[in-house]
Design a protein around this motif. Structure first.
Motif, PDB file in Angstrom:
ATOM      1  N   ARG A   1     -25.971  -9.136 -10.663  1.00  0.00           N
ATOM      2  CA  ARG A   1     -24.812  -9.905 -10.225  1.00  0.00           C
ATOM      3  C   ARG A   1     -25.339 -11.131  -9.504  1.00  0.00           C
ATOM      4  O   ARG A   1     -26.051 -11.019  -8.507  1.00  0.00           O
ATOM      5  CB  ARG A   1     -23.939  -9.093  -9.280  1.00  0.00           C
ATOM      6  N   LEU A   2     -25.010 -12.299 -10.022  1.00  0.00           N
ATOM      7  CA  LEU A   2     -25.451 -13.559  -9.428  1.00  0.00           C
ATOM      8  C   LEU A   2     -24.256 -14.211  -8.732  1.00  0.00           C
ATOM      9  O   LEU A   2     -23.366 -14.743  -9.385  1.00  0.00           O
ATOM     10  CB  LEU A   2     -25.989 -14.503 -10.507  1.00  0.00           C
ATOM     11  N   PRO A   3     -24.196 -14.152  -7.400  1.00  0.00           N
ATOM     12  CA  PRO A   3     -23.064 -14.751  -6.702  1.00  0.00           C
ATOM     13  C   PRO A   3     -23.083 -16.271  -6.818  1.00  0.00           C
ATOM     14  O   PRO A   3     -24.143 -16.890  -6.839  1.00  0.00           O
ATOM     15  CB  PRO A   3     -23.236 -14.301  -5.256  1.00  0.00           C
ATOM     16  N   LEU A   4     -21.904 -16.846  -6.910  1.00  0.00           N
ATOM     17  CA  LEU A   4     -21.764 -18.298  -6.974  1.00  0.00           C
ATOM     18  C   LEU A   4     -21.299 -18.813  -5.620  1.00  0.00           C
ATOM     19  O   LEU A   4     -20.741 -18.080  -4.814  1.00  0.00           O
ATOM     20  CB  LEU A   4     -20.747 -18.672  -8.056  1.00  0.00           C
ATOM     21  N   TRP A   5     -21.528 -20.100  -5.369  1.00  0.00           N
ATOM     22  CA  TRP A   5     -21.103 -20.686  -4.111  1.00  0.00           C
ATOM     23  C   TRP A   5     -19.585 -20.741  -4.051  1.00  0.00           C
ATOM     24  O   TRP A   5     -18.915 -20.892  -5.063  1.00  0.00           O
ATOM     25  CB  TRP A   5     -21.656 -22.103  -3.978  1.00  0.00           C
ATOM     26  N   ARG A   6     -19.086 -20.661  -2.832  1.00  0.00           N
ATOM     27  CA  ARG A   6     -17.645 -20.811  -2.632  1.00  0.00           C
ATOM     28  C   ARG A   6     -17.237 -22.240  -2.957  1.00  0.00           C
ATOM     29  O   ARG A   6     -17.966 -23.182  -2.690  1.00  0.00           O
ATOM     30  CB  ARG A   6     -17.257 -20.493  -1.200  1.00  0.00           C
ATOM     31  N   ARG A   7     -16.061 -22.367  -3.504  1.00  0.00           N
ATOM     32  CA  ARG A   7     -15.538 -23.687  -3.825  1.00  0.00           C
ATOM     33  C   ARG A   7     -14.567 -24.120  -2.730  1.00  0.00           C
ATOM     34  O   ARG A   7     -13.837 -23.313  -2.186  1.00  0.00           O
ATOM     35  CB  ARG A   7     -14.807 -23.650  -5.159  1.00  0.00           C
ATOM     36  N   SER A   8     -14.555 -25.391  -2.475  1.00  0.00           N
ATOM     37  CA  SER A   8     -13.625 -25.897  -1.468  1.00  0.00           C
ATOM     38  C   SER A   8     -12.230 -25.999  -2.082  1.00  0.00           C
ATOM     39  O   SER A   8     -12.051 -25.986  -3.302  1.00  0.00           O
ATOM     40  CB  SER A   8     -14.079 -27.268  -0.970  1.00  0.00           C
ATOM     41  N   ALA A   9     -11.227 -26.097  -1.233  1.00  0.00           N
ATOM     42  CA  ALA A   9      -9.849 -26.216  -1.707  1.00  0.00           C
ATOM     43  C   ALA A   9      -9.679 -27.488  -2.533  1.00  0.00           C
ATOM     44  O   ALA A   9      -8.914 -27.512  -3.499  1.00  0.00           O
ATOM     45  CB  ALA A   9      -8.885 -26.211  -0.526  1.00  0.00           C
ATOM     46  N   ARG A  10     -10.400 -28.547  -2.194  1.00  0.00           N
ATOM     47  CA  ARG A  10     -10.308 -29.801  -2.947  1.00  0.00           C
ATOM     48  C   ARG A  10     -10.828 -29.613  -4.376  1.00  0.00           C
ATOM     49  O   ARG A  10     -10.246 -30.079  -5.332  1.00  0.00           O
ATOM     50  CB  ARG A  10     -11.096 -30.888  -2.246  1.00  0.00           C
ATOM     51  N   GLN A  11     -11.944 -28.886  -4.540  1.00  0.00           N
ATOM     52  CA  GLN A  11     -12.491 -28.643  -5.880  1.00  0.00           C
ATOM     53  C   GLN A  11     -11.516 -27.835  -6.722  1.00  0.00           C
ATOM     54  O   GLN A  11     -11.352 -28.087  -7.899  1.00  0.00           O
ATOM     55  CB  GLN A  11     -13.825 -27.927  -5.792  1.00  0.00           C
ATOM     56  N   LEU A  12     -10.876 -26.856  -6.111  1.00  0.00           N
ATOM     57  CA  LEU A  12      -9.926 -26.025  -6.853  1.00  0.00           C
ATOM     58  C   LEU A  12      -8.671 -26.811  -7.214  1.00  0.00           C
ATOM     59  O   LEU A  12      -8.081 -26.617  -8.274  1.00  0.00           O
ATOM     60  CB  LEU A  12      -9.560 -24.784  -6.048  1.00  0.00           C
ATOM     61  N   ALA A  13      -8.236 -27.729  -6.357  1.00  0.00           N
ATOM     62  CA  ALA A  13      -7.046 -28.525  -6.627  1.00  0.00           C
ATOM     63  C   ALA A  13      -7.294 -29.537  -7.728  1.00  0.00           C
ATOM     64  O   ALA A  13      -6.369 -29.915  -8.460  1.00  0.00           O
ATOM     65  CB  ALA A  13      -6.594 -29.232  -5.357  1.00  0.00           C
ATOM     66  N   ASP A  14      -8.523 -29.998  -7.874  1.00  0.00           N
ATOM     67  CA  ASP A  14      -8.836 -31.013  -8.914  1.00  0.00           C
ATOM     68  C   ASP A  14      -8.854 -30.408 -10.310  1.00  0.00           C
ATOM     69  O   ASP A  14      -8.749 -31.144 -11.280  1.00  0.00           O
ATOM     70  CB  ASP A  14     -10.189 -31.651  -8.621  1.00  0.00           C
ATOM     71  N   ARG A  15      -8.979 -29.115 -10.415  1.00  0.00           N
ATOM     72  CA  ARG A  15      -9.018 -28.479 -11.740  1.00  0.00           C
ATOM     73  C   ARG A  15      -7.630 -28.480 -12.361  1.00  0.00           C
ATOM     74  O   ARG A  15      -6.641 -28.196 -11.704  1.00  0.00           O
ATOM     75  CB  ARG A  15      -9.487 -27.027 -11.640  1.00  0.00           C
TER      76      ARG A  15
END
Length: 78
Positions: free
Chosen positions: A61-75
């Motif tokens: 299991r390779l954990p990924l970095w947390r995404r900021s709210a701004r990154q999630l909103a841009d998707r």
């Protein structure tokens, strides 16, 4: 999203990447004769399975970095 490459399976999730290899038993094992374990019937009539020591299962299991709210909103959803 799932990708299968031979015996390997790669699953991409929002917070991690899971890499697993299809289990394999030693075909020359004297205990299970290459079946990977021993099956038997329990009192309730259900079957059960005990894995042999030669049964090989690999998973990472390779954990990924947390995404900021701004990154999630841009998707875009599509």
């Amino acid at each position: 999203m799932d990708i299968r490459l031979g015996r390997w399976q790669v699953e991409y999730h929002q917070r991690a990447i899971h890499i697993t290899r299809e289990p394999q038993a030693n075909p020359k094992c004297p205990d299970c004769q290459g079946k990977g374990g021993h099956g038997y019937i329990t009192e309730g009539g259900d079957g059960d399975w005990d894995y042999c020591h030669c049964f090989d299962f690999i998973a990472w299991r390779l954990p990924l970095w947390r995404r900021s709210a701004r990154q999630l909103a841009d998707r875009t959803p599509f």
